[in-house]
Scaffold this active site. Sequence first.
Site, mmCIF file in Angstrom:
data_model
loop_
_atom_site.group_PDB
_atom_site.id
_atom_site.type_symbol
_atom_site.label_atom_id
_atom_site.label_comp_id
_atom_site.label_asym_id
_atom_site.label_seq_id
_atom_site.Cartn_x
_atom_site.Cartn_y
_atom_site.Cartn_z
ATOM 1 N N THR A 240 18.707 -14.026 -73.926
ATOM 2 C CA THR A 240 17.916 -13.431 -72.893
ATOM 3 C C THR A 240 16.652 -13.782 -73.003
ATOM 4 O O THR A 240 15.880 -13.952 -74.096
ATOM 5 C CB THR A 240 18.201 -11.768 -72.958
ATOM 6 O OG1 THR A 240 17.394 -11.267 -74.104
ATOM 7 C CG2 THR A 240 19.472 -11.231 -72.679
ATOM 8 N N GLU B 128 23.072 -10.965 -69.526
ATOM 9 C CA GLU B 128 24.015 -9.850 -70.292
ATOM 10 C C GLU B 128 25.546 -9.667 -69.410
ATOM 11 O O GLU B 128 26.360 -9.006 -70.052
ATOM 12 C CB GLU B 128 23.412 -8.524 -70.334
ATOM 13 C CG GLU B 128 22.453 -8.435 -71.460
ATOM 14 C CD GLU B 128 21.214 -8.755 -71.132
ATOM 15 O OE1 GLU B 128 21.020 -9.872 -70.067
ATOM 16 O OE2 GLU B 128 20.073 -8.273 -71.738
ATOM 17 N N LYS C 185 3.794 2.476 -59.828
ATOM 18 C CA LYS C 185 3.882 4.146 -59.451
ATOM 19 C C LYS C 185 2.538 4.627 -58.960
ATOM 20 O O LYS C 185 1.431 4.829 -59.465
ATOM 21 C CB LYS C 185 4.242 4.408 -60.936
ATOM 22 C CG LYS C 185 5.459 4.072 -61.386
ATOM 23 C CD LYS C 185 5.800 4.786 -62.553
ATOM 24 C CE LYS C 185 7.124 4.175 -63.073
ATOM 25 N NZ LYS C 185 7.037 2.943 -64.090
ATOM 26 N N TRP D 67 7.132 5.262 -56.055
ATOM 27 C CA TRP D 67 7.260 4.057 -56.420
ATOM 28 C C TRP D 67 7.126 2.921 -55.324
ATOM 29 O O TRP D 67 7.721 3.088 -54.165
ATOM 30 C CB TRP D 67 8.678 3.739 -57.029
ATOM 31 C CG TRP D 67 8.888 4.515 -58.384
ATOM 32 C CD1 TRP D 67 8.240 5.160 -58.772
ATOM 33 C CD2 TRP D 67 10.057 4.413 -59.148
ATOM 34 N NE1 TRP D 67 8.513 5.552 -60.137
ATOM 35 C CE2 TRP D 67 9.830 5.201 -60.372
ATOM 36 C CE3 TRP D 67 11.357 3.773 -58.997
ATOM 37 C CZ2 TRP D 67 10.556 5.333 -61.265
ATOM 38 C CZ3 TRP D 67 12.242 3.971 -59.909
ATOM 39 C CH2 TRP D 67 11.874 4.727 -61.096
HETATM 40 P P1 AMP Z 1 18.224 -13.468 -66.645
HETATM 41 O O1 AMP Z 1 18.975 -12.784 -67.752
HETATM 42 O O2 AMP Z 1 17.320 -14.332 -67.162
HETATM 43 O O3 AMP Z 1 19.107 -14.204 -65.591
HETATM 44 O O4 AMP Z 1 17.536 -12.371 -65.886
HETATM 45 C C1 AMP Z 1 18.108 -11.533 -64.973
HETATM 46 C C2 AMP Z 1 17.200 -10.679 -64.347
HETATM 47 O O5 AMP Z 1 16.665 -11.254 -63.243
HETATM 48 C C3 AMP Z 1 17.825 -9.265 -63.766
HETATM 49 O O6 AMP Z 1 17.619 -8.113 -64.609
HETATM 50 C C4 AMP Z 1 16.702 -9.085 -62.597
HETATM 51 O O7 AMP Z 1 15.484 -8.517 -62.958
HETATM 52 C C5 AMP Z 1 16.403 -10.677 -62.127
HETATM 53 N N1 AMP Z 1 17.179 -11.120 -61.098
HETATM 54 C C6 AMP Z 1 18.283 -11.814 -60.855
HETATM 55 N N2 AMP Z 1 18.771 -12.259 -59.728
HETATM 56 C C7 AMP Z 1 18.120 -11.437 -59.031
HETATM 57 C C8 AMP Z 1 17.717 -11.330 -57.703
HETATM 58 N N3 AMP Z 1 18.579 -11.845 -56.606
HETATM 59 N N4 AMP Z 1 16.888 -10.573 -56.959
HETATM 60 C C9 AMP Z 1 15.890 -10.013 -57.889
HETATM 61 N N5 AMP Z 1 15.689 -9.917 -59.107
HETATM 62 C C10 AMP Z 1 16.806 -10.846 -59.635
#
Ligand code: AMP
Length: 546
Positions: free
Chosen positions: A185, A330, A439, A444
């Site tokens: 990640t 994940e 916040k 929020w």
């Molecule tokens: P990753 O594991 O690098 O794919 O990152 C995952 C994170 O990307 C998620 O927990 C979100 O915070 C963000 N994310 C993924 N898709 C979106 C979306 N369509 N809109 C907003 N945030 C997103």
Amino acid sequence: MKGLMQDWPLTVMSIIDHANRFHAEREIVTRTVEGPIHRCTYSDIHLRARKCAQALVKLGMKQSDIVATMAWNTHRHMEIWYGIMGLGAVCHTLNPRLFAEQLTYIINHAEDKLIFLDTSFVAVLEGVADTLPDVKGYVIMTDREHMPETSLKNVHCYEDLIDAEDGDFAWADVDENDACGLCYTSGTTGNPKGVLYSHRSNVLHALAANSADALGMRSVDAVLPVVPMFHANAWSITFSAPAAGAKIVMPGANMDGASIYELLDTEGVTVTAAVPTVWLMLLQHLQETGVKLPKLERVIIGGSAAPRTMIEAFERDYGVTVMHAWGMTELSPMGTLGALKAGMEDLSFDEKLDIKVKQGRAIYTVEMKITDDDGKELPSDGVAFGHLMVRGPAMAGAYLKDEGGNILDKDGWFDTGDVATLDPLGFMQITDRAKDVIKSGGEWISSIELENTAVGHPDVVEAAVIGIVHPKWDERPLLIVIAKEGSNLTKEDVLGYMEGKIAKWWMPDDVVFVDEIPHTATGKIQKLTLRQTFKDYTLPTAAAAE
Ligand code: AMP
């Protein structure tokens, strides 16, 4: 009473076997790292994946070893995935955009034994090679003619390795719960953490992610995954496209608007997927050149929130259906996709957009709920927002080497770290990352919504919002903007544009103009860095409140 059905293990090799048996002629088209367009078929990929597995055995690799790739989306990368996984080994995708220290940490933490790399990344790996005691060798993914000079030790030429084999290889006899893929990640806090996919989780996810209301790929489709294979399994496309028999178009190293347009156009692409920054470049190209995309049916946008103006441009100006998607490494990674539901056909264009800016509905296999700080479930009324919790068979139950300890609550729910609403029809909307939410006076404010509203202004190229300490309200939003070159955009212009589009008390307290907004290796705005940069910033409203 037990069922009496066959015990058929869900392995990723069964996917490429299926493609070879029933879609042998279907093409994989690649813009190669060397330059020219390369064409092959599922039959070729199947053969070369088995040759790759044979070559891996000769290089001393065996079941459960971790073998890394640092590569663009190409046919070679795809066959190497299947070769590694077909040997019963684990394919670890490395993100070349990571910093040297992060790469060293990840490669050593995973104990990678061998690294396949594109010629583009020779210098990156030369820079860290001395810090990688477990890596026994490197395979450069090119032919003899294009082999670069390198200081890397134990280097092999990929095409030479493949040429030396005959493909007479039986896939390893693995358990469906055995590991086959590894992806770390992005790790905005602490060290990156390894998500270890199993054959079973990848197969289940490929099936679920490709259901009709999700990626929905068919054998007649041509799909272009711009989303890299090193970013969360290319959103399953390298598994779900062969399962469906769809043609795949691989973009290689070029992701600028002109290059992507050319492939979409010449290869008759019907479905494509990428993060918003890629689509920003494509839309700019389309607008500048006036060209259209008559064959393109669906664009999947995810990884970061898709701005309303982007969805609108694709749908109104180019007749392309946008599917907004949300997921995480994940989750294998797809969690939700935004197909409209029955009864929504007759909504107005704007009403449909209101739904499409949401991140969509959970695909089957994904359970989802929102909770308050005490873990109590909040109503799915589209208004209450809380911690987004998920569980399902293609989600991480722990990180590699138990990094981060127990990541599930007592009922098996995983806290995504996102804050979201759920509406009565099942549509989820991300309001923020839990640590990015602003916040203000106990309430929020969604930084994502402010950013999306600001980028609607035609002279705003990109926007980021962070919370700045405020003596009265705890935090208030600061809007950071990249203005279009040559425009004379002012703070008043931007705030005037946002007025009426968001709640009054959400209005940013100040606007600053910058030349660049930092991004993480997976293309997300680096809020941590921005907060650091603006840590001593005083809002004009702060003085008044004191
Ligand atoms: P990753 O594991 O690098 O794919 O990152 C995952 C994170 O990307 C998620 O927990 C979100 O915070 C963000 N994310 C993924 N898709 C979106 C979306 N369509 N809109 C907003 N945030 C997103």
